[in-house]
Enzyme design. Structure first.
Site, PDB file in Angstrom:
ATOM      1  N   ASN A   1       0.893  -1.303  -0.138  1.00 63.89           N
ATOM      2  CA  ASN A   1      -0.038  -0.052   0.011  1.00 63.89           C
ATOM      3  C   ASN A   1       0.765   1.284   0.013  1.00 63.89           C
ATOM      4  O   ASN A   1       0.482   2.118  -0.572  1.00 63.89           O
ATOM      5  CB  ASN A   1      -0.950  -0.066   1.170  1.00 63.89           C
TER       6      ASN A   1
ATOM      7  N   TYR B   1       3.540   9.245 -11.692  1.00 63.04           N
ATOM      8  CA  TYR B   1       2.780   8.285 -10.831  1.00 63.04           C
ATOM      9  C   TYR B   1       1.928   7.320 -11.631  1.00 63.04           C
ATOM     10  O   TYR B   1       1.599   5.986 -11.301  1.00 63.04           O
ATOM     11  CB  TYR B   1       1.800   9.181 -10.099  1.00 63.04           C
TER      12      TYR B   1
HETATM   13  P1  NDP Z   1      -0.750   8.607   2.678  1.00 68.16           P
HETATM   14  O1  NDP Z   1       0.043   9.554   2.254  1.00 68.16           O
HETATM   15  O2  NDP Z   1      -2.137   8.703   3.707  1.00 68.16           O
HETATM   16  O3  NDP Z   1      -0.081   7.398   3.211  1.00 68.16           O
HETATM   17  C1  NDP Z   1       1.206   6.969   2.833  1.00 68.16           C
HETATM   18  C2  NDP Z   1       1.595   5.824   3.394  1.00 68.16           C
HETATM   19  O4  NDP Z   1       2.792   5.319   2.901  1.00 68.16           O
HETATM   20  C3  NDP Z   1       2.070   6.263   4.746  1.00 68.16           C
HETATM   21  O5  NDP Z   1       2.020   5.118   5.700  1.00 68.16           O
HETATM   22  C4  NDP Z   1       3.694   6.214   4.650  1.00 68.16           C
HETATM   23  O6  NDP Z   1       4.600   5.881   5.619  1.00 68.16           O
HETATM   24  C5  NDP Z   1       4.061   5.193   3.520  1.00 68.16           C
HETATM   25  N1  NDP Z   1       5.241   5.425   2.671  1.00 68.16           N
HETATM   26  C6  NDP Z   1       5.476   6.583   1.991  1.00 68.16           C
HETATM   27  N2  NDP Z   1       6.614   6.383   1.347  1.00 68.16           N
HETATM   28  C7  NDP Z   1       6.995   5.203   1.849  1.00 68.16           C
HETATM   29  C8  NDP Z   1       8.406   4.557   1.918  1.00 68.16           C
HETATM   30  N3  NDP Z   1       9.366   5.167   1.114  1.00 68.16           N
HETATM   31  N4  NDP Z   1       8.576   3.265   2.621  1.00 68.16           N
HETATM   32  C9  NDP Z   1       7.613   2.986   3.319  1.00 68.16           C
HETATM   33  N5  NDP Z   1       6.279   3.522   3.560  1.00 68.16           N
HETATM   34  C10 NDP Z   1       6.379   4.638   2.929  1.00 68.16           C
HETATM   35  O7  NDP Z   1      -1.377   7.692   1.503  1.00 68.16           O
HETATM   36  P2  NDP Z   1      -2.914   7.065   0.881  1.00 68.16           P
HETATM   37  O8  NDP Z   1      -3.502   6.170   2.077  1.00 68.16           O
HETATM   38  O9  NDP Z   1      -3.702   8.212   0.389  1.00 68.16           O
HETATM   39  O10 NDP Z   1      -2.471   6.039  -0.065  1.00 68.16           O
HETATM   40  C11 NDP Z   1      -2.114   4.736   0.065  1.00 68.16           C
HETATM   41  C12 NDP Z   1      -1.975   3.985  -1.331  1.00 68.16           C
HETATM   42  O11 NDP Z   1      -3.052   4.353  -1.795  1.00 68.16           O
HETATM   43  C13 NDP Z   1      -0.727   4.673  -1.983  1.00 68.16           C
HETATM   44  O12 NDP Z   1      -0.272   3.400  -2.863  1.00 68.16           O
HETATM   45  C14 NDP Z   1      -1.534   5.526  -2.929  1.00 68.16           C
HETATM   46  O13 NDP Z   1      -0.744   5.776  -4.444  1.00 68.16           O
HETATM   47  C15 NDP Z   1      -2.839   4.965  -3.272  1.00 68.16           C
HETATM   48  N6  NDP Z   1      -3.878   5.714  -3.736  1.00 68.16           N
HETATM   49  C16 NDP Z   1      -4.398   6.702  -3.139  1.00 68.16           C
HETATM   50  C17 NDP Z   1      -5.373   7.715  -3.541  1.00 68.16           C
HETATM   51  C18 NDP Z   1      -5.728   9.066  -2.672  1.00 68.16           C
HETATM   52  O14 NDP Z   1      -6.586   9.699  -3.402  1.00 68.16           O
HETATM   53  N7  NDP Z   1      -5.494   9.031  -1.306  1.00 68.16           N
HETATM   54  C19 NDP Z   1      -6.015   7.516  -4.823  1.00 68.16           C
HETATM   55  C20 NDP Z   1      -5.344   6.238  -5.577  1.00 68.16           C
HETATM   56  C21 NDP Z   1      -4.578   5.638  -4.914  1.00 68.16           C
HETATM   57  P3  NDP Z   1       4.788   7.409   6.599  1.00 68.16           P
HETATM   58  O15 NDP Z   1       3.744   8.130   6.781  1.00 68.16           O
HETATM   59  O16 NDP Z   1       5.454   6.671   8.025  1.00 68.16           O
HETATM   60  O17 NDP Z   1       5.999   8.113   5.866  1.00 68.16           O
END
Ligand code: NDP
Length: 246
Positions: A89, A154
């Site tokens: 995720n 992306y």
């Molecule tokens: P958030 O920004 O709320 O959270 C992102 C998460 O990814 C956090 O837990 C963060 O950890 C973690 N993360 C980011 N970079 C890294 C890394 N290098 N290593 C490990 N962990 C990492 O994201 P969303 O909940 O919005 O998104 C979750 C997924 O859903 C993603 O893949 C996103 O692309 C996808 N998505 C989201 C959409 C949206 O509108 N929100 C739409 C379509 C897809 P930490 O905070 O500790 O850094």
């Protein structure tokens, strides 16, 4: 011996990952959430899921770092056991029109969204094959299906996840492992919060249901794909997007 299934959710500290961790804890799995930079958020999620199932842990791991990912899987194996369910995720955006995009933005996005998914899957797969059971759910985006201005990096990273998932689904189908993709539309999290009001208004015109989704409207689909009822589903891409990609 603890025989509950173990589910690992990358990026479980916030947003969709947090909602997924709670859903999967309710399905009685032992949960591992990973986080990268927001330890306090990860602590809060851990406290909440431990109220549902005490056998949960958090672990810091940068999914772009393959050594870090390997060490993380070794620690989980030692402290809890092998991962049965992997939810890739963790994801980032770094938007820009291509003409202005810096190489670092493109590389960072591919590295996190695609390579992170690859590194985690590569480490999770051997024990799944040995156990002849596994569930891999990769969180992509409708932008990986239809593209979006300013998101070539992306979109490419998420489309790559689609091809990766479908190929792997074919490779491991006879080993009791399913590989599926959940492709959300715009969901209310930190990721979508970077949009200003004008951009949000524009995005809303693209969504037939006329609203952004909630993280807890994505998590149930991810949870379903881990259940017995979803045993015959593999290699599919399920959109959870209010109709955006119709
Ligand atoms: P958030 O920004 O709320 O959270 C992102 C998460 O990814 C956090 O837990 C963060 O950890 C973690 N993360 C980011 N970079 C890294 C890394 N290098 N290593 C490990 N962990 C990492 O994201 P969303 O909940 O919005 O998104 C979750 C997924 O859903 C993603 O893949 C996103 O692309 C996808 N998505 C989201 C959409 C949206 O509108 N929100 C739409 C379509 C897809 P930490 O905070 O500790 O850094």
């Amino acid at each position: 011996m603890n025989t509950k299934k173990i589910a690992l959710i990358t990026g479980g500290s916030r947003g969709i990952g947090e909602a997924t961790a709670i859903r999967l804890a309710r399905l009685n799995y032992n949960i591992v959430i990973t986080y990268n930079s927001h330890e306090n958020d990860a602590n809060n999620v851990l406290d909440n899921i431990k109220k549902i199932n005490p056998d949960c842990m958090k672990i810091k791991c940068d999914v772009t770092n393959k050594e870090n990912v390997k060490e993380m899987f070794m620690k989980v194996e030692k402290d809890m056991g092998s991962v049965d369910i992997l939810v890739n995720n963790a994801g980032v955006i770094s938007d820009s029109l291509l003409l202005r995009m810096k190489d670092e933005q493109f590389e960072f996005t591919m590295q996190t969204n695609m390579f992170g998914t690859y590194y985690c899957t590569k480490n999770a797969l051997p024990s799944m094959i040995k156990n002849r059971w596994g569930r891999i759910i990769n969180v992509s985006s409708v932008v990986g299906l239809r593209g979006n201005m300013g998101q070539s990096n992306y979109s490419a990273s998420k489309a790559a996840v689609h091809g990766f998932s479908q190929s792997l689904a074919k490779e491991v189908a006879k080993r009791g492992i399913t590989v599926n993709v959940v492709a959300p539309g715009y969901i209310k999290t930190a990721t979508s919060d970077v949009l200003n009001e004008k951009q949000k208004e524009t995005v809303l015109t693209w969504i037939p249901q006329g609203r952004f989704g909630e993280p807890d409207e994505v998590a149930p689909t991810i949870a379903f794909l881990t259940t017995k009822e979803a045993d015959y589903i593999t290699g599919t891409i399920i959109r959870v997007d209010g109709g955006m990609a119709i």
